[in-house]
Write a protein that holds these residues in place. Structure first.
Motif, PDB file in Angstrom:
ATOM      1  N   SER A 221       0.834  -1.199   0.000  1.00 17.41           N
ATOM      2  CA  SER A 221       0.000   0.000   0.000  1.00 17.41           C
ATOM      3  C   SER A 221       0.868   1.247   0.000  1.00 17.41           C
ATOM      4  O   SER A 221       2.074   1.185  -0.251  1.00 17.41           O
ATOM      5  N   GLN A 222       0.263   2.369   0.357  1.00 15.32           N
ATOM      6  CA  GLN A 222       0.989   3.633   0.347  1.00 15.32           C
ATOM      7  C   GLN A 222       2.051   3.691   1.447  1.00 15.32           C
ATOM      8  O   GLN A 222       2.958   4.522   1.385  1.00 15.32           O
TER       9      GLN A 222
ATOM     10  N   GLN B 267       4.685 -11.252   8.842  1.00 14.37           N
ATOM     11  CA  GLN B 267       5.947 -10.650   8.426  1.00 14.37           C
ATOM     12  C   GLN B 267       5.668  -9.361   7.679  1.00 14.37           C
ATOM     13  O   GLN B 267       4.651  -9.228   6.988  1.00 14.37           O
ATOM     14  N   LYS B 268       6.559  -8.398   7.851  1.00 14.48           N
ATOM     15  CA  LYS B 268       6.439  -7.188   7.041  1.00 14.48           C
ATOM     16  C   LYS B 268       7.829  -6.673   6.692  1.00 14.48           C
ATOM     17  O   LYS B 268       8.790  -6.839   7.457  1.00 14.48           O
ATOM     18  N   ILE B 269       7.911  -6.063   5.520  1.00 17.65           N
ATOM     19  CA  ILE B 269       9.167  -5.502   5.020  1.00 17.65           C
ATOM     20  C   ILE B 269       8.987  -3.995   4.901  1.00 17.65           C
ATOM     21  O   ILE B 269       8.382  -3.497   3.949  1.00 17.65           O
ATOM     22  N   PRO B 270       9.492  -3.213   5.880  1.00 17.14           N
ATOM     23  CA  PRO B 270       9.374  -1.754   5.778  1.00 17.14           C
ATOM     24  C   PRO B 270      10.188  -1.235   4.584  1.00 17.14           C
ATOM     25  O   PRO B 270      11.226  -1.791   4.227  1.00 17.14           O
ATOM     26  N   ASN B 271       9.675  -0.171   3.975  1.00 18.11           N
ATOM     27  CA  ASN B 271      10.378   0.487   2.859  1.00 18.11           C
ATOM     28  C   ASN B 271      10.770  -0.515   1.770  1.00 18.11           C
ATOM     29  O   ASN B 271      11.869  -0.446   1.215  1.00 18.11           O
ATOM     30  N   ALA B 272       9.845  -1.433   1.492  1.00 17.33           N
ATOM     31  CA  ALA B 272      10.086  -2.383   0.403  1.00 17.33           C
ATOM     32  C   ALA B 272      10.261  -1.645  -0.916  1.00 17.33           C
ATOM     33  O   ALA B 272      10.988  -2.096  -1.803  1.00 17.33           O
ATOM     34  N   HIS B 273       9.575  -0.531  -1.053  1.00 16.15           N
ATOM     35  CA  HIS B 273       9.745   0.382  -2.186  1.00 16.15           C
ATOM     36  C   HIS B 273       9.903   1.786  -1.642  1.00 16.15           C
ATOM     37  O   HIS B 273       9.636   2.062  -0.462  1.00 16.15           O
ATOM     38  N   GLY B 274      10.313   2.694  -2.515  1.00 10.82           N
ATOM     39  CA  GLY B 274      10.480   4.079  -2.108  1.00 10.82           C
ATOM     40  C   GLY B 274       9.210   4.894  -2.190  1.00 10.82           C
ATOM     41  O   GLY B 274       9.202   6.082  -1.841  1.00 10.82           O
TER      42      GLY B 274
END
Length: 769
Positions: free
Chosen positions: A163-164, A178-185
């Protein structure tokens, strides 16, 4: 996923699927090889191959708002669809809804299936939901996202979301694992499975990323020059993506091996079982591209497509002064130059002037939409104007500017703009179209439009640039109103945002009365020419049958020939027998497909003219007045029809002046309803003359009204009109409306009906004092 890998040839256009009237937001291949597309025109279309070409098999109207996404069903030949109306549907192979999934608080923008066959939906409300496909029961809600959520069911039964908030989140049995912070910019737009490897994601950061199923990063693919809206897997380490830079890119071994130009933003891409790819574009067209030479379009079609793409690329950088008028077709040839598709824009030479025309396929004619003129600002990049296809709120045609609006939820919205337009009206239409919080955004957007009402490089609202003024959108608090409004918090009756309509009717009785009057006309030699034939009467009965089946309004449509019987024949009847035709017309405009009659430049002018002629006739009956007024009230129910009423507000209010002399109770209630509906729209059309005209009409109505219900509706209209506008309140004070309210005739007697009149009257007095 296709079994085809990189071959000796590139993808070439195979076919263009033309039929939608707005952006194609979702595309997919169905299990039987047909194609399904979802569009902002509110429809889903099913395309089947006939004679080697795709044709529309069905157009589906089950959604009440923009259709955002479509996903094929694994257990049947049908599909799932998601919409701005906050709903998702399961459709069978014939396009019939067999289940609805309701529970989201905002639009549904993403769909996927789990390994267990459950449906997963992502929404603008910051959540994803997992549904039992058959029962429609929500099994899990996956919260904690920011704005639009994209979803993906994984082969092991887990669900992946983005999401945003730029995070990838992995869910198992409804729980975050599980979560991946800042997976995209930036905003994550779409996710796709790479069989036996992992997933690929795309983002507003202009990149794609490849991940293992354990969410270990493997690869970053860069090459787009704008937001990447969609991605799909062609084969192992072989992907396709589409984005706002008007390109589709083919990737293999971490490299972009082909770029396919498009005439607009590419919202959606999908891979067919035969290796072809499908794209959905902002120019309303779905396209199929292939590597198979036997399925490629002809060289002429390929060349024409490249010319279209090239023209779109250079259009915003062209100047009218650079147009070679001698090479433009003369306007004299316009009648022998048919358009290629509805909405096509073509420029013709008329002496020293270049004139833009738009093709109306329904009338087989070119309609002039404006002159192509130069600008005094030589630095303007959009001097020839920007063509907008049109929607329910902004008419199609040439505009001076096309503003991109990014409110931080990952979706680029566009406001077409002509220099000198009313900023508040444009902002109101935009917010209504996007179903966004008016109080929060109206002034920020309107102020931005006012500031940028002049030629300059197109800015993006909400994004910082070094050369453009910006209007950052604040989400923490509502926008500050431009004028202090001293309205009491105790006002409960207004302003209102919904419209009152007259939807009850006996269609069988209406049809019988039309048949009776038609027979009467046939027996009068002087008026026999107005009668309709038996074939036309049967056509009318088909239209009536469609209107009777309200449960299928989302699917049903009209035959054009049936509609012509109503609009061109019955509305031309003499004034003493026209009232059943007006009664049928008022129910007809409540059907969603009636909007087709009120779109475009004419906005239903022929129909409006016939109704006006009837009301202007000296022998117009009370019944005709009543049903014509109810027709006008019902016109506010659907967006396009409402815009036609706003467009002709001054002329319509002038025509209504004759109704003030009538003392029939039902006529007075209908008149008050039209005025109330107009008062409700005037934030969308805030020119003072129209507001004053409506205020004057409401004051005249209330000065002599005896019926409590008509008085009540008139008061609510008055309250709505003065609630937000200080200048209109000042005029109301000058008219001494407080004194008029003290003398309301209906208050001379006491009844339950008059109590609500007293309450609303007191609220208005509080505002005016």
């Amino acid at each position: 996923m296709s079994d085809i890998v990189m071959g000796d040839t590139e993808f070439k256009l195979s076919e263009s699927l033309v039929g939608h009237e707005s952006d194609v937001r979702g595309v997919t291949e169905l299990s039987d090889g047909r194609i399904a597309t979802a569009s902002r025109d509110r429809t889903v279309k099913i395309w089947e191959k006939k004679g080697g070409k795709y044709v529309v098999q069905a157009t589906l109207f089950h959604h009440e708002h923009f259709a955002n996404c479509v996903l094929r069903r694994q257990d049947a030949a049908g599909c799932f669809t998601g919409s701005h109306d906050k709903k998702a549907f399961a459709l069978d192979g014939d396009g019939n809804p067999v289940q609805v999934y309701e529970g989201h608080e905002k639009p549904v923008n993403s769909l996927s299936l789990t390994a267990d066959g459950d449906l997963v939906t992502g929404s603008w409300d910051g959540s994803a939901k997992v549904w039992n496909v058959e029962s429609g029961v929500c099994k899990h809600t996956l919260p904690g996202h920011v704005h639009a959520v994209c979803v993906l069911g994984l082969p092991n039964g887990d669900v992946l979301t983005g999401s945003q908030d730029k995070e990838l989140k992995l869910w198992r049995n409804g729980q975050l694992v599980q979560k991946i912070p800042n997976a995209h910019g930036d905003i994550i737009r779409e996710l796709a499975v790479i069989p036996e490897l992992g997933v690929v994601s795309c983002s507003n950061d202009e990149s794609l990323k490849v991940w293992t199923f354990d969410l270990e990063p493997l690869q970053t693919l860069t090459g787009h020059s704008g937001y990447v809206y969609s991605c799909a897997c062609i084969g192992l380490d072989h992907y396709v993506s589409g984005g706002d830079d008007m390109t589709v890119k083919i990737w293999q071994d971490g490299t972009c091996i082909q770029t396919i130009e498009h005439p607009g933003a590419v919202w959606s891409v999908a891979v067919c079982s035969n290796g072809d790819i499908i794209t959905g574009c902002s120019d309303s067209v779905t396209r199929v591209f292939t590597r198979d030479s036997s399925r490629r379009a002809s060289d002429d079609v390929l060349a024409e497509y490249m010319e279209i793409c090239s023209a779109v690329r250079t259009k915003s950088h062209s100047k009218v002064g650079q147009l070679e008028l001698d090479k433009l077709p003369s306007v004299d040839t316009i009648f022998s130059t048919p358009g290629k598709k509805d909405g096509e824009v073509k420029v013709f030479r008329n002496g020293p002037t270049a004139e833009a025309y738009q093709w109306d396929a329904s009338k087989a004619q070119w309609d002039k939409i404006g002159d192509v003129t130069d600008t005094d600002d030589s630095s303007a990049s959009d001097s020839v104007g920007v063509h907008f296809e049109g929607d329910k709120f902004f008419p199609g045609g040439l505009y001076d500017r096309m503003f991109d609006v990014d409110l931080g939820d990952g979706l680029i919205r566009r406001i077409p703009w002509r220099y000198g337009d009313n900023a508040l009206l444009a902002a109101e239409r935009f917010l209504q179209r996007e179903e966004m919080d008016r109080a929060m955004y109206i002034e920020q957007i309107a102020d931005f439009l006012r500031v940028n009402d002049r030629p300059r490089t197109t800015p993006m609202l909400g994004m910082q640039t070094s050369t453009e003024p910006t209007a950052p959108v604040q989400r923490s608090a509502p926008a500050r109103p431009s004028v202090p409004v001293a309205t009491p918090s105790s006002a409960k009756s207004f302003p209102i945002s919904s419209f009152l309509t007259f939807d009850a009717g006996n269609l069988d009785a209406i049809f019988n009365k039309i048949s009776e009057f038609n027979q009467k006309l046939k027996q009068e030699p002087a008026r026999e020419k107005f009668s309709i034939s038996e074939l036309e009467l049967r056509q009318l009965s088909v239209l009536v049958d469609v209107l009777k089946d309200k449960a299928r309004y989302h699917l049903s449509s009209f035959n054009e020939s049936d509609e012509k019987v109503l609009h061109e024949k019955l509305l031309a009847w003499p004034s003493d027998v026209i009232f059943p035709a007006l009664d049928l017309l008022r129910l007809y405009v409540l059907h969603p497909k009636s909007e087709a009659q009120y779109k475009g430049l004419s906005r239903g002018l022929d129909i409006w003219t016939r109704v006006q002629r009837c009301l202007s006739a000296p022998d117009c009956s009370v019944n005709s007045w009543l049903l014509a007024l109810r027709y006008l009230a019902n016109m506010f129910d659907l967006p396009t029809n409402k815009q036609a009423m706003i467009h002709r507000r001054s002329q319509t209010l002038d025509v209504l002046s004759a109704a003030f002399k009538m003392d029939n109770k039902n006529v007075r209630v209908a008149l008050a309803t039209v005025l109330l509906n107009y008062a409700t729209t005037f934030d969308e059309a805030p020119d003072q003359d129209s507001k004053l005209q409506c205020l004057s009409a409401l004051a005249e109505l209330l000065s002599s009204e005896k019926d409590p219900e008509a008085t009540f509706r008139g008061l609510v209209g008055l309250g709505t009109l003065i609630y937000k506008d200080e200048s209109i309140r000042d005029v109301a004070k000058q008219l001494q409306l407080v004194t008029s309210l003290d003398g309301l005739q209906c208050l001379q007697t006491s009844s339950p009906e008059t109590e609500k009149v007293k309450r609303v009257s007191a609220e208005i007095k509080q505002i005016l004092q």
